[in-house]
Structures are given as structure tokens and as C-alpha cells.
Write a protein that holds these residues in place. Structure first.
Motif, PDB file in Angstrom:
ATOM      1  N   ASP A  22       0.845  -1.188   0.000  1.00 52.12           N
ATOM      2  CA  ASP A  22       0.000   0.000   0.000  1.00 52.12           C
ATOM      3  C   ASP A  22       0.887   1.246   0.000  1.00 52.12           C
ATOM      4  N   THR A  23       0.314   2.372   0.400  1.00 56.09           N
ATOM      5  CA  THR A  23       1.044   3.636   0.304  1.00 56.09           C
ATOM      6  C   THR A  23       2.236   3.703   1.240  1.00 56.09           C
ATOM      7  N   THR A  24       2.136   3.077   2.410  1.00 55.32           N
ATOM      8  CA  THR A  24       3.182   3.242   3.420  1.00 55.32           C
ATOM      9  C   THR A  24       3.854   1.947   3.860  1.00 55.32           C
ATOM     10  N   SER A  25       3.345   0.778   3.456  1.00 55.27           N
ATOM     11  CA  SER A  25       3.914  -0.465   3.978  1.00 55.27           C
ATOM     12  C   SER A  25       3.881  -1.581   2.941  1.00 55.27           C
ATOM     13  N   ILE A  26       4.684  -2.617   3.211  1.00 56.28           N
ATOM     14  CA  ILE A  26       4.715  -3.822   2.393  1.00 56.28           C
ATOM     15  C   ILE A  26       4.575  -5.019   3.338  1.00 56.28           C
ATOM     16  N   THR A  27       3.715  -5.983   2.971  1.00 51.41           N
ATOM     17  CA  THR A  27       3.436  -7.137   3.826  1.00 51.41           C
ATOM     18  C   THR A  27       3.936  -8.407   3.167  1.00 51.41           C
ATOM     19  N   LEU A  28       4.736  -9.194   3.935  1.00 53.03           N
ATOM     20  CA  LEU A  28       5.258 -10.471   3.453  1.00 53.03           C
ATOM     21  C   LEU A  28       4.576 -11.612   4.195  1.00 53.03           C
ATOM     22  N   LYS A  29       4.230 -12.657   3.439  1.00 58.71           N
ATOM     23  CA  LYS A  29       3.715 -13.882   4.053  1.00 58.71           C
ATOM     24  C   LYS A  29       4.903 -14.781   4.345  1.00 58.71           C
ATOM     25  N   THR A  30       5.157 -15.019   5.633  1.00 54.57           N
ATOM     26  CA  THR A  30       6.310 -15.819   6.049  1.00 54.57           C
ATOM     27  C   THR A  30       5.805 -17.044   6.803  1.00 54.57           C
ATOM     28  N   GLY A  31       5.554 -18.090   6.046  1.00 54.30           N
ATOM     29  CA  GLY A  31       5.044 -19.304   6.680  1.00 54.30           C
ATOM     30  C   GLY A  31       3.604 -19.134   7.108  1.00 54.30           C
ATOM     31  N   GLU A  32       3.357 -19.378   8.400  1.00 56.59           N
ATOM     32  CA  GLU A  32       2.006 -19.270   8.926  1.00 56.59           C
ATOM     33  C   GLU A  32       1.640 -17.851   9.337  1.00 56.59           C
ATOM     34  N   SER A  33       2.605 -16.943   9.338  1.00 53.01           N
ATOM     35  CA  SER A  33       2.356 -15.568   9.782  1.00 53.01           C
ATOM     36  C   SER A  33       2.685 -14.582   8.668  1.00 53.01           C
ATOM     37  N   SER A  34       2.422 -13.311   8.957  1.00 53.72           N
ATOM     38  CA  SER A  34       2.735 -12.228   8.015  1.00 53.72           C
ATOM     39  C   SER A  34       3.576 -11.182   8.717  1.00 53.72           C
ATOM     40  N   THR A  35       4.461 -10.571   7.962  1.00 51.12           N
ATOM     41  CA  THR A  35       5.338  -9.533   8.516  1.00 51.12           C
ATOM     42  C   THR A  35       5.149  -8.253   7.708  1.00 51.12           C
ATOM     43  N   VAL A  36       4.941  -7.143   8.420  1.00 48.90           N
ATOM     44  CA  VAL A  36       4.717  -5.845   7.783  1.00 48.90           C
ATOM     45  C   VAL A  36       5.961  -4.982   7.952  1.00 48.90           C
ATOM     46  N   PHE A  37       6.468  -4.436   6.835  1.00 48.26           N
ATOM     47  CA  PHE A  37       7.619  -3.547   6.847  1.00 48.26           C
ATOM     48  C   PHE A  37       7.204  -2.173   6.320  1.00 48.26           C
ATOM     49  N   PRO A  38       7.832  -1.110   6.823  1.00 49.85           N
ATOM     50  CA  PRO A  38       7.607   0.209   6.211  1.00 49.85           C
ATOM     51  C   PRO A  38       8.242   0.250   4.829  1.00 49.85           C
ATOM     52  N   LEU A  39       7.608   0.953   3.896  1.00 46.92           N
ATOM     53  CA  LEU A  39       8.118   0.985   2.525  1.00 46.92           C
ATOM     54  C   LEU A  39       9.499   1.621   2.418  1.00 46.92           C
ATOM     55  N   SER A  40       9.832   2.479   3.391  1.00 47.14           N
ATOM     56  CA  SER A  40      11.136   3.136   3.316  1.00 47.14           C
ATOM     57  C   SER A  40      12.283   2.138   3.376  1.00 47.14           C
ATOM     58  N   ILE A  41      12.011   0.942   3.888  1.00 49.96           N
ATOM     59  CA  ILE A  41      13.066  -0.080   3.973  1.00 49.96           C
ATOM     60  C   ILE A  41      13.539  -0.507   2.592  1.00 49.96           C
ATOM     61  N   LEU A  42      12.685  -0.374   1.581  1.00 47.42           N
ATOM     62  CA  LEU A  42      13.061  -0.748   0.217  1.00 47.42           C
ATOM     63  C   LEU A  42      14.155   0.161  -0.338  1.00 47.42           C
ATOM     64  N   GLN A  43      14.232   1.388   0.197  1.00 47.52           N
ATOM     65  CA  GLN A  43      15.247   2.326  -0.249  1.00 47.52           C
ATOM     66  C   GLN A  43      16.492   2.288   0.638  1.00 47.52           C
ATOM     67  N   ASN A  44      16.298   1.869   1.886  1.00 45.74           N
ATOM     68  CA  ASN A  44      17.409   1.921   2.842  1.00 45.74           C
ATOM     69  C   ASN A  44      18.237   0.635   2.887  1.00 45.74           C
ATOM     70  N   GLN A  45      17.640  -0.496   2.485  1.00 49.22           N
ATOM     71  CA  GLN A  45      18.350  -1.768   2.585  1.00 49.22           C
ATOM     72  C   GLN A  45      18.311  -2.516   1.259  1.00 49.22           C
ATOM     73  N   LYS A  46      19.218  -3.464   1.150  1.00 47.22           N
ATOM     74  CA  LYS A  46      19.274  -4.298  -0.049  1.00 47.22           C
ATOM     75  C   LYS A  46      18.140  -5.313   0.000  1.00 47.22           C
ATOM     76  N   VAL A  47      17.448  -5.473  -1.135  1.00 45.66           N
ATOM     77  CA  VAL A  47      16.337  -6.418  -1.233  1.00 45.66           C
ATOM     78  C   VAL A  47      16.704  -7.461  -2.283  1.00 45.66           C
ATOM     79  N   GLU A  48      16.577  -8.744  -1.909  1.00 43.98           N
ATOM     80  CA  GLU A  48      16.871  -9.838  -2.830  1.00 43.98           C
ATOM     81  C   GLU A  48      15.559 -10.417  -3.354  1.00 43.98           C
ATOM     82  N   ILE A  49      15.398 -10.395  -4.672  1.00 40.37           N
ATOM     83  CA  ILE A  49      14.198 -10.943  -5.291  1.00 40.37           C
ATOM     84  C   ILE A  49      14.511 -12.380  -5.723  1.00 40.37           C
TER      85      ILE A  49
END
Length: 275
Positions: free
Chosen positions: A242-269
Motif C-alpha cells: 500500500d502507500t506506506t507499507s509492504i506485507t510479506l507472508k512468512t510461513g504461517e504468519s505475516s510480517t509488515v515492513f515500512p516501505l522506506s526499507i526498500l530504499q534503505n536496505q538491499k532487497v533480494e528478489i
């Protein structure tokens, strides 16, 4: 000793003479007013029916959809224009009637009012145009914020609306010949103070939110739902962005990160899930 009886008789005689001279003027003024009423009604009725047939009231229907106009009731433009013309014609005949009576002061006052009417009409048109423009800008800002999923879109739209409405009001008053220097100075001071307070407050309290929104612009074409990524050491599938966050499905749970992390850290696709 003066002859009181003779003086009173002469005074009464002069009053009667002036009254007899004034009566025809009064009758003439009344006739002019009656003629003016008849002509004004005929002309305005013809004008109103003509405007109704040409679809002139459709513009009024657009105005009636504006919230601030609805508070004052619906507007029928053909009737409004006809009424304005009616009073203009009547003022012209009132001017002629006062001239017939020889009342120069009243004639000058009515003449000044007649000369003011075109300015008032132009001011009213400017104000109506300003309201329509302000409403269009409000809707545009609200729709843009809605598309970007910004919750304060309606508030921002209302701020834009009243900002341009005040500008239109000042311009309309100036067109009518009313001094607006003090109003303009006060408006500029208020707007400057609001902008400064908003910039400082928003910059200090919402810098993280703003960073996430900016990250959405820069990253929306690189990351999509269904991708498997490793983010901050966490591997998972992107399920929502969405506008401010990105949500990952990690197994049985979900983890929400702020979108700014995409610019501040390395992301492996890793890969993209097939749908």
C-alpha cells in the motif's frame, strides 16, 4: 403692526400653489413607475422563458451539486438573471421618476446605484466561476489522494477549496469597487502562518510517513504482489503493497515492513509466483 391675517393668507396661498404644481409631478412619477413595473415584468418573463428553453439552467444544476451552494438552497440561474434584470429596469424608471419630481439628491443616489449594478453582476459572475473552479480543484485533490490511498484526502480537498474560494471572493469584492487591501494582507498573513506551522509540524511528526510515501513512488514498478523476496533477513511472499507499507507472508504468519526499507536496505528478489 403687521397684518397677521394677510400673512397667513399669503402663506397658505403659496402652499396651495406649490401643491398644485407638485401634484402633476407626483402623478407623472407614479405613471412612470407603473409603466416601469409592466415593462420590467414583460421583459423578464420573456428572458426567463428564453433562458429556460436554451438549457441555461443546466449550469445552475452543476452549481447546486456544490456543498457550499446547497447550504443556501438551490439556484435557478434563469430566474436569478431575470430578477436582476427586473430590478435594473425598475431602477432606471425610479431614476426617471425622481427626475420628474425634481429631487436631485435622490436622483443622484439612484443613478449611482444603477451605475453600480454592472459591477455587481460582474462580481457575482466572478464569484460563481471561482466557486466552480475551487470545487473542481477540490474534487481533483480528493480523487488523487484517494488513488494514492492517502486518508486525509478529504481534508486536503476542503483546504484547497476554501483557499481558492477566498481568492475568488477577494477578486469579486475588488471588481465591485470595494477596498480589499486589509483583507488581502490578513489573508496572506494567515496563509503564511498556516503553511509555516503545517510544514514544521508535518516535517517533524510525519517524516517517516512521508519517506514511505516517496518510497511507494520509486518502488511501485520494481516490486509486485506474488514476488518471493528476502527483506531485512526475512524471506517471504509479497501479499500486499500500500502507500506506506509492504506485507510479506512468512510461513504461517505475516510480517509488515515500512516501505522506506526498500530504499534503505538491499532487497533480494528470489522469484515470482505463478498465478
Amino acid at each position: 403692526m403687521p397684518n397677521i391675517q394677510e400673512i397667513l393668507f399669503q402663506t397658505f396661498q403659496k402652499l396651495l400653489e406649490q401643491l398644485f404644481l407638485f401634484i402633476p409631478k407626483v402623478l407623472g412619477a407614479i405613471v412612470l413607475l407603473i409603466i416601469g413595473i409592466i415593462i420590467a415584468k414583460i421583459v423578464t418573463n420573456i428572458l426567463q422563458k428564453g433562458l429556460e428553453k436554451t438549457g441555461f439552467d443546466k449550469l445552475g444544476e452543476k452549481l447546486n451539486t456544490i456543498e457550499i451552494i446547497q447550504r443556501f438552497g438551490s439556484i435557478k440561474l434563469s430566474k436569478l438573471v431575470a430578477k436582476m434584470l427586473y430590478y435594473f429596469i425598475m431602477l432606471v424608471f425610479v431614476t426617471a421618476a425622481t427626475e420628474t419630481l425634481g429631487m436631485k439628491v435622490l436622483t443622484d443616489m439612484v443613478t449611482s446605484l444603477v451605475n453600480l449594478i454592472p459591477k455587481l453582476i460582474a462580481s457575482a459572475l466572478m464569484l460563481l466561476a471561482g466557486i466552480m473552479i475551487a470545487d473542481a480543484l477540490k474534487n481533483s485533490v480528493t480523487n488523487i489522494c484517494k488513488s494514492l490511498k492517502i486518508d486525509s484526502g478529504k481534508l486536503l480537498g476542503n483546504i484547497v477549496f476554501f483557499f481558492f474560494l477566498i481568492i475568488a471572493l477577494i477578486a469579486a469584492l475588488k471588481q465591485a469597487g470595494i477596498e480589499t487591501s486589509l483583507l488581502e494582507s490578513s489573508f496572506n498573513l494567515i496563509i503564511g502562518g498556516i503553511i509555516l506551522a503545517f510544514a514544521v509540524g508535518y516535517g517533524m511528526a510525519s517524516k517517516d510517513v512521508l519517506a514511505n510515501i516517496l518510497s511507494n513512488f520509486y518502488s511501485k514498478n520494481k516490486f509486485k504482489e506474488g514476488q518471493i523476496v528476502v527483506l531485512d533477513g526475512v524471506k517471504g511472499e509479497i501479499i500486499t503493497i500500500d502507500t506506506t507499507s509492504i506485507t510479506l507472508k512468512t510461513g504461517e504468519s505475516s510480517t509488515v515492513f515500512p516501505l522506506s526499507i526498500l530504499q534503505n536496505q538491499k532487497v533480494e528478489i528470489i522469484t515470482v509466483n505463478s498465478i
